[in-house]
Design an enzyme around this catalytic site. Sequence first.
Site, PDB file in Angstrom:
ATOM      1  N   ARG A   1      47.065  54.424  47.483  1.00 28.31           N
ATOM      2  CA  ARG A   1      47.989  52.974  47.338  1.00 28.31           C
ATOM      3  C   ARG A   1      49.035  53.285  48.844  1.00 28.31           C
ATOM      4  O   ARG A   1      49.987  54.088  48.759  1.00 28.31           O
ATOM      5  CB  ARG A   1      48.769  53.070  46.271  1.00 28.31           C
ATOM      6  CG  ARG A   1      49.559  52.082  46.200  1.00 28.31           C
ATOM      7  CD  ARG A   1      49.025  50.726  46.165  1.00 28.31           C
ATOM      8  NE  ARG A   1      48.465  50.391  45.040  1.00 28.31           N
ATOM      9  CZ  ARG A   1      47.496  49.412  44.937  1.00 28.31           C
ATOM     10  NH1 ARG A   1      47.503  48.447  45.883  1.00 28.31           N
ATOM     11  NH2 ARG A   1      46.755  49.108  43.981  1.00 28.31           N
TER      12      ARG A   1
ATOM     13  N   GLN B   1      36.609  45.132  44.418  1.00 29.29           N
ATOM     14  CA  GLN B   1      37.695  44.812  45.269  1.00 29.29           C
ATOM     15  C   GLN B   1      37.785  45.535  46.334  1.00 29.29           C
ATOM     16  O   GLN B   1      37.701  46.748  46.457  1.00 29.29           O
ATOM     17  CB  GLN B   1      38.984  44.912  44.435  1.00 29.29           C
ATOM     18  CG  GLN B   1      40.174  45.022  45.084  1.00 29.29           C
ATOM     19  CD  GLN B   1      40.988  43.535  45.019  1.00 29.29           C
ATOM     20  OE1 GLN B   1      40.119  42.533  44.709  1.00 29.29           O
ATOM     21  NE2 GLN B   1      42.278  43.421  45.158  1.00 29.29           N
TER      22      GLN B   1
ATOM     23  N   ARG C   1      36.894  52.211  51.401  1.00 27.83           N
ATOM     24  CA  ARG C   1      37.963  52.867  51.197  1.00 27.83           C
ATOM     25  C   ARG C   1      38.157  53.805  50.374  1.00 27.83           C
ATOM     26  O   ARG C   1      39.228  54.539  49.868  1.00 27.83           O
ATOM     27  CB  ARG C   1      39.473  51.889  50.912  1.00 27.83           C
ATOM     28  CG  ARG C   1      39.116  51.044  49.535  1.00 27.83           C
ATOM     29  CD  ARG C   1      40.475  50.187  49.136  1.00 27.83           C
ATOM     30  NE  ARG C   1      40.042  49.560  47.884  1.00 27.83           N
ATOM     31  CZ  ARG C   1      41.059  49.095  47.268  1.00 27.83           C
ATOM     32  NH1 ARG C   1      42.493  48.918  47.656  1.00 27.83           N
ATOM     33  NH2 ARG C   1      40.841  48.474  46.223  1.00 27.83           N
TER      34      ARG C   1
ATOM     35  N   HIS D   1      44.190  47.103  55.889  1.00 26.27           N
ATOM     36  CA  HIS D   1      45.068  46.714  55.041  1.00 26.27           C
ATOM     37  C   HIS D   1      46.367  47.374  55.088  1.00 26.27           C
ATOM     38  O   HIS D   1      46.869  48.356  54.374  1.00 26.27           O
ATOM     39  CB  HIS D   1      44.326  47.034  53.390  1.00 26.27           C
ATOM     40  CG  HIS D   1      45.003  46.525  52.454  1.00 26.27           C
ATOM     41  ND1 HIS D   1      46.412  46.352  52.102  1.00 26.27           N
ATOM     42  CD2 HIS D   1      44.651  45.466  51.452  1.00 26.27           C
ATOM     43  CE1 HIS D   1      46.731  45.782  50.906  1.00 26.27           C
ATOM     44  NE2 HIS D   1      45.595  45.285  50.463  1.00 26.27           N
TER      45      HIS D   1
ATOM     46  N   ASP E   1      50.796  36.180  48.606  1.00 24.87           N
ATOM     47  CA  ASP E   1      49.279  36.875  48.823  1.00 24.87           C
ATOM     48  C   ASP E   1      48.669  35.934  49.335  1.00 24.87           C
ATOM     49  O   ASP E   1      48.066  34.825  48.846  1.00 24.87           O
ATOM     50  CB  ASP E   1      48.792  37.437  47.258  1.00 24.87           C
ATOM     51  CG  ASP E   1      47.511  38.265  47.368  1.00 24.87           C
ATOM     52  OD1 ASP E   1      46.929  38.122  48.725  1.00 24.87           O
ATOM     53  OD2 ASP E   1      47.097  38.506  46.517  1.00 24.87           O
TER      54      ASP E   1
ATOM     55  N   GLU F   1      47.791  42.394  57.266  1.00 19.76           N
ATOM     56  CA  GLU F   1      46.538  42.879  57.325  1.00 19.76           C
ATOM     57  C   GLU F   1      45.672  42.015  58.340  1.00 19.76           C
ATOM     58  O   GLU F   1      45.468  40.855  58.047  1.00 19.76           O
ATOM     59  CB  GLU F   1      45.868  42.826  56.149  1.00 19.76           C
ATOM     60  CG  GLU F   1      46.760  43.473  54.936  1.00 19.76           C
ATOM     61  CD  GLU F   1      46.360  42.980  53.436  1.00 19.76           C
ATOM     62  OE1 GLU F   1      45.195  43.058  53.211  1.00 19.76           O
ATOM     63  OE2 GLU F   1      47.019  42.992  52.715  1.00 19.76           O
TER      64      GLU F   1
HETATM   65  O1  LIG Z   1      45.456  46.585  44.620  1.00 20.79           O
HETATM   66  P1  LIG Z   1      44.492  46.465  45.648  1.00 20.79           P
HETATM   67  O2  LIG Z   1      42.968  46.552  45.359  1.00 20.79           O
HETATM   68  O3  LIG Z   1      44.719  47.729  46.544  1.00 20.79           O
HETATM   69  O4  LIG Z   1      44.709  45.385  46.352  1.00 20.79           O
HETATM   70  C1  LIG Z   1      45.948  44.916  46.967  1.00 20.79           C
HETATM   71  C2  LIG Z   1      46.249  43.648  47.549  1.00 20.79           C
HETATM   72  O5  LIG Z   1      45.305  43.560  48.567  1.00 20.79           O
HETATM   73  C3  LIG Z   1      45.396  42.172  49.269  1.00 20.79           C
HETATM   74  O6  LIG Z   1      46.404  42.017  49.956  1.00 20.79           O
HETATM   75  C4  LIG Z   1      44.898  41.147  48.457  1.00 20.79           C
HETATM   76  O7  LIG Z   1      45.146  39.883  49.464  1.00 20.79           O
HETATM   77  C5  LIG Z   1      45.583  41.131  47.287  1.00 20.79           C
HETATM   78  O8  LIG Z   1      45.340  40.395  46.237  1.00 20.79           O
HETATM   79  C6  LIG Z   1      45.472  42.416  46.467  1.00 20.79           C
HETATM   80  O9  LIG Z   1      46.460  42.492  45.291  1.00 20.79           O
END
Ligand SMILES: O=P(O)(O)OC[C@H]1O[C@H](O)[C@H](O)[C@@H](O)[C@@H]1O
Length: 597
Positions: free
Chosen positions: A359, A377, A382, A460, A505, A564
């Site tokens: 993080r 996601q 990563r 990111h 966001d 990002e």
């Molecule tokens: O919690 P993560 O999977 O690392 O994602 C963190 C964030 O990443 C990006 O910025 C997305 O636009 C967000 O929607 C998301 O919450």
Amino acid sequence: MSSERVPVEVCRGANGLEKVVLREVRGSSAEDGTSGDWQTTFQKLCNVTSTPLLGDVQSFEKVDTISEWPTSSLNLWKVQHWVDTKWGIVVGVRVLDGEAVLLDQWDAATDQERGPEELWAFVMNPKPKDLVLDGKAVLLDRWDTIGCCHQLGRGPEGIMAQVSIDSGLKMQGMGISQGQEGGRGPGGEHGVRSEFQESDLSSRIPMSTLLEQEILPRRWANEDCNLNVELMLSEGTDGPKTLIPSTGSLSPVETSLSLAEIEKTPDEKASNDGTTLPLQVYSRRKKSEPELVQAQEAEPITGSSPMNNVVGLNVRLHSFMCQVVYLYGGHVTSWKNEHGEELLFVSSKAIFKPPKAIRGGIPICFPQFSSHGSLEQHGFARNRFWTVDPDPPPFPTNSASKAFVDLILKPSEEDLKIWPYSFEFRLRIALGPGGDLMLTSRIRNTSTEGKPFTFTFAYHTYFSVSDISEVRVEGLETLDYLDNLQNKERFTEQGDAITFESEVDKIYLSTPTKIAILDHEKKRTFVIRKDGLPDAVVWNPWDKKAKAMADFGDDEYKHMLCVEAAAVEKPITLKPEQLKNPLYCSIFCTGALLQCG
Ligand SMILES: O=P(O)(O)OC[C@H]1O[C@H](O)[C@H](O)[C@@H](O)[C@@H]1O
């Protein structure tokens, strides 16, 4: 202390070069060369830094004159300007009678520089009419200085450096020091001495470069001149513990000419043309090169906390700026400026353990950004272990940096089950001469079965900010965006720059190649430059989401902002054996508030 603004003019010529003219910058006219003079001067220069450059005057001819030089102060210009890839910059202040010259020129097209550049010029000017250079301007290299003095600062190791060029002439010696007594340079004994606080120092030159410095006394090169260069390095911040008096005494020092003798400089004696030139030191130094540390030789971090079994590379690319790159995720977690301040945000609760992505820092989102697809996601890059790429194909475009680490990711059998495409993802993490962090991704479709694939992508980046409510993003205003908080619906941004009062966001579409994050409290600007990545995601979870994240502190949202560089709206398709043109992103941080334009 005065906070007068110093006017800056910028002319862009038809040939694509740009000239920046700085008008008068003067220290006070105190005769005693106290450090107060310097501080005043320096403060004024800070204003130069924060003066936005103006555009588009089609002339190179106009030269501003600087009148009434103070009789005994240090005159200094600092120019900070953007370098675009397409044009070079000429910075000029011409030397004529009573004026000083500084010219700086390079062609960014061949030099491949990116990011704001800084140029310092120090001119010692004991007498107004003494600074005469045959009516000619001197063309200097980008990092050259007339006069003296470089380098100060404390890096992660607490090293500070001090350079003094001591001509032996009264008022011409100079030391620059940081901190207390111990930091004084020998030049201080000769008049102008500079001492200022760490917070004042916004431009430093890496130690490695300093040590390579060459001092060329232009006019006196063949003379029996008394130019002495001394370099002192000291460790720690409370005075020197180790002093390494060093370097090139160019010729034996004849100490202390009297002021009267200044009028009869060796130059004058030699040329006998009536020109007096008490001190013209031409200090040429090679372009700042970060230290290259081979990734393979870097020390792996294993075993102990906080990484547990995660292997990392502690890659020091620079005396003052270091990166930590984890093989886990190909993830940069640290990027520091020359003051040793961390510029990337990493949560205090970050988990450095698979399968969780770290993080903070710069996670690589591939082959899917966010939930824009069927994968987990942000895809899987990563949270996979990358390896150091021992033999990366040559980089046609990235010649500016010699300090880099190449990593590679190839899919495992398991990955192929969830995303059945063969690829090679090469990531170069580089540090540029100005401290900018450059990430370049080269992705190849290695399918032998003729299968194309499509992906979305983001760097990111978590930027560290003082207080999110004091932050402004420039470069995205008036653009369309998809709002992740409103079912990815499309809106158009209204108003000026983007500021933050609640969760954000958004995926900004078709964004410019340059975006700036201005941190008003820290008086710092991050500049993001990108290529091949049309979109830009801006994210801050704000309080509620922060609380819901196990690997994020409740209040940490105040101190981070993700901006990002991304390709989301239009996924990228690669045919077999097709190589994606590099996806490039560089970030630069400067200790001043700049405008994005
Ligand atoms: O919690 P993560 O999977 O690392 O994602 C963190 C964030 O990443 C990006 O910025 C997305 O636009 C967000 O929607 C998301 O919450």
